[in-house]
Design a protein around this motif. Structure first.
Motif, PDB file in Angstrom:
ATOM      1  N   UNK A   1       0.708  -1.290   0.083  1.00 57.21           N
ATOM      2  CA  UNK A   1       0.020  -0.098   0.073  1.00 57.21           C
ATOM      3  C   UNK A   1       0.980   1.294  -0.103  1.00 57.21           C
ATOM      4  N   UNK A   2       0.087   2.235  -0.349  1.00 57.12           N
ATOM      5  CA  UNK A   2       1.131   3.610  -0.491  1.00 57.12           C
ATOM      6  C   UNK A   2       1.705   4.119   0.929  1.00 57.12           C
ATOM      7  N   UNK A   3       2.717   4.759   0.790  1.00 57.55           N
ATOM      8  CA  UNK A   3       3.271   5.252   2.159  1.00 57.55           C
ATOM      9  C   UNK A   3       4.158   6.360   1.781  1.00 57.55           C
ATOM     10  N   UNK A   4       4.611   7.121   2.978  1.00 51.88           N
ATOM     11  CA  UNK A   4       5.404   8.270   2.921  1.00 51.88           C
ATOM     12  C   UNK A   4       6.679   7.862   3.217  1.00 51.88           C
ATOM     13  N   UNK A   5       7.863   8.252   2.537  1.00 55.94           N
ATOM     14  CA  UNK A   5       9.183   7.930   2.975  1.00 55.94           C
ATOM     15  C   UNK A   5       9.763   8.740   4.135  1.00 55.94           C
ATOM     16  N   UNK A   6      10.217   8.422   5.056  1.00 52.35           N
ATOM     17  CA  UNK A   6      10.951   8.975   6.179  1.00 52.35           C
ATOM     18  C   UNK A   6      12.354   8.510   6.285  1.00 52.35           C
ATOM     19  N   UNK A   7      13.569   9.263   5.802  1.00 49.52           N
ATOM     20  CA  UNK A   7      14.733   8.765   6.056  1.00 49.52           C
ATOM     21  C   UNK A   7      15.294   9.091   7.539  1.00 49.52           C
ATOM     22  N   UNK A   8      15.734   8.073   8.307  1.00 52.87           N
ATOM     23  CA  UNK A   8      16.255   8.395   9.647  1.00 52.87           C
ATOM     24  C   UNK A   8      17.707   8.104   9.558  1.00 52.87           C
ATOM     25  N   UNK A   9      18.545   8.816   9.935  1.00 52.43           N
ATOM     26  CA  UNK A   9      20.086   8.507  10.063  1.00 52.43           C
ATOM     27  C   UNK A   9      20.583   8.492  11.710  1.00 52.43           C
ATOM     28  N   UNK A  10      21.112   7.232  11.766  1.00 51.65           N
ATOM     29  CA  UNK A  10      21.461   6.789  13.229  1.00 51.65           C
ATOM     30  C   UNK A  10      22.952   6.901  13.095  1.00 51.65           C
TER      31      UNK A  10
ATOM     32  N   UNK B   1      13.215   4.534   6.265  1.00 49.88           N
ATOM     33  CA  UNK B   1      14.463   4.036   5.729  1.00 49.88           C
ATOM     34  C   UNK B   1      15.380   4.310   6.927  1.00 49.88           C
ATOM     35  N   UNK B   2      16.216   3.420   7.389  1.00 49.41           N
ATOM     36  CA  UNK B   2      17.018   3.757   8.550  1.00 49.41           C
ATOM     37  C   UNK B   2      18.496   3.470   7.916  1.00 49.41           C
ATOM     38  N   UNK B   3      19.366   4.657   8.229  1.00 46.46           N
ATOM     39  CA  UNK B   3      20.777   4.471   7.772  1.00 46.46           C
ATOM     40  C   UNK B   3      21.813   4.429   9.106  1.00 46.46           C
ATOM     41  N   UNK B   4      22.430   3.387   9.136  1.00 46.21           N
ATOM     42  CA  UNK B   4      23.347   3.681   9.952  1.00 46.21           C
ATOM     43  C   UNK B   4      24.754   4.283   9.732  1.00 46.21           C
ATOM     44  N   UNK B   5      24.854   5.316  10.080  1.00 43.55           N
ATOM     45  CA  UNK B   5      26.012   6.334   9.556  1.00 43.55           C
ATOM     46  C   UNK B   5      27.099   6.104  10.518  1.00 43.55           C
ATOM     47  N   UNK B   6      26.965   5.633  11.712  1.00 47.11           N
ATOM     48  CA  UNK B   6      27.855   5.252  12.882  1.00 47.11           C
ATOM     49  C   UNK B   6      28.743   4.086  12.801  1.00 47.11           C
ATOM     50  N   UNK B   7      29.385   3.829  13.804  1.00 52.09           N
ATOM     51  CA  UNK B   7      30.532   2.789  13.601  1.00 52.09           C
ATOM     52  C   UNK B   7      30.149   1.668  14.637  1.00 52.09           C
ATOM     53  N   UNK B   8      28.930   1.823  15.162  1.00 48.23           N
ATOM     54  CA  UNK B   8      28.622   0.761  16.052  1.00 48.23           C
ATOM     55  C   UNK B   8      26.983   0.406  15.579  1.00 48.23           C
ATOM     56  N   UNK B   9      26.758  -0.967  15.864  1.00 45.69           N
ATOM     57  CA  UNK B   9      25.304  -1.271  15.599  1.00 45.69           C
ATOM     58  C   UNK B   9      24.308  -0.258  16.416  1.00 45.69           C
ATOM     59  N   UNK B  10      23.027  -0.062  15.648  1.00 47.21           N
ATOM     60  CA  UNK B  10      22.022   0.726  16.424  1.00 47.21           C
ATOM     61  C   UNK B  10      20.689   0.206  15.984  1.00 47.21           C
ATOM     62  N   UNK B  11      19.762   0.444  16.946  1.00 45.18           N
ATOM     63  CA  UNK B  11      18.336   0.123  16.785  1.00 45.18           C
ATOM     64  C   UNK B  11      17.335   1.212  16.640  1.00 45.18           C
ATOM     65  N   UNK B  12      16.166   0.763  15.877  1.00 45.64           N
ATOM     66  CA  UNK B  12      15.086   1.858  16.053  1.00 45.64           C
ATOM     67  C   UNK B  12      13.891   0.950  16.387  1.00 45.64           C
ATOM     68  N   UNK B  13      13.555   1.412  17.496  1.00 44.66           N
ATOM     69  CA  UNK B  13      12.290   0.473  18.024  1.00 44.66           C
ATOM     70  C   UNK B  13      11.300   1.534  18.296  1.00 44.66           C
ATOM     71  N   UNK B  14       9.903   1.322  17.541  1.00 44.62           N
ATOM     72  CA  UNK B  14       8.981   2.326  17.641  1.00 44.62           C
ATOM     73  C   UNK B  14       8.059   1.835  18.801  1.00 44.62           C
ATOM     74  N   UNK B  15       7.516   2.589  19.745  1.00 39.15           N
ATOM     75  CA  UNK B  15       6.726   2.268  20.815  1.00 39.15           C
ATOM     76  C   UNK B  15       6.429   3.258  21.731  1.00 39.15           C
ATOM     77  N   UNK B  16       5.714   3.126  22.905  1.00 44.17           N
ATOM     78  CA  UNK B  16       5.354   4.169  23.716  1.00 44.17           C
ATOM     79  C   UNK B  16       7.009   4.053  24.751  1.00 44.17           C
ATOM     80  N   UNK B  17       6.827   5.300  25.414  1.00 48.09           N
ATOM     81  CA  UNK B  17       8.102   5.314  26.262  1.00 48.09           C
ATOM     82  C   UNK B  17       8.245   4.312  27.351  1.00 48.09           C
TER      83      UNK B  17
END
Ligand SMILES: [Cu+2]
Length: 153
Positions: free
Chosen positions: A42-51, A72-88
């Motif tokens: 289905x259609x979606x809007x793209x948001x790019x996130x740099x970590x 679209x999750x780019x890891x621009x760093x030197x370690x693994x990173x996560x992106x987890x969507x939830x409530x705090x």
């Protein structure tokens, strides 16, 4: 490091106050606090996130209720990173689990773990109004600033 100590205390309290939930926690649950898994067809809007160490760019986004976003999750760093969507609240509970099981792997529709210089994508539908967050739950990353906010209007 006042901020670190305060958040550490919040994590400890969250773990103490919800023993039943923490015990029940397992990956692959069907309900998610920030909406529901999207449909890539289905259609979606793209948001790019740099970590990188230790932040997200952008660290604040706005979406409309019912909107489907392709992150679209780019890891621009030197370690693994996560992106987890939830409530705090859910992310803090989850972070407490990660401290006990630091090598826990994530294979969940509401997030991804991305290796350095790699890119991952998730499609998410924001079906609940309110304020949510994305966070990296690798031990200490959240405490050092890896949290972003999503406002669903
Ligand atoms: Cu991280």
């Amino acid at each position: 490091m006042k901020r670190f100590a305060t958040i550490g205390l919040a994590v400890a309290l969250a773990a103490m106050w919800t023993p039943a939930r923490a015990h029940d926690h397992h990956h692959g649950h069907e309900s998610y606090s920030a909406g529901e898994p999207g449909d890539p067809a289905k259609p979606s809007r793209t948001i790019e996130i740099e970590m990188s160490e230790m932040n997200y760019e952008p660290f604040e986004i706005e979406v409309n209720l019912g909107e489907q976003i392709r992150f679209v999750l780019h890891n621009a760093g030197t370690e693994d990173h996560e992106f987890l969507l939830a409530t705090t609240k859910d992310n803090l509970n989850h972070a407490a689990m990660m401290k006990k099981h630091p090598h826990m792997a994530h294979d969940e529709p509401n997030g991804a773990r991305v290796a350095p210089r790699k890119t991952a994508e998730i499609v998410w539908k924001f079906t609940k109004p309110g304020t949510f967050e994305y966070s990296c739950l690798i031990p200490d990353h959240r405490e050092y600033g890896m949290t972003g906010h999503v406002t669903v209007k």
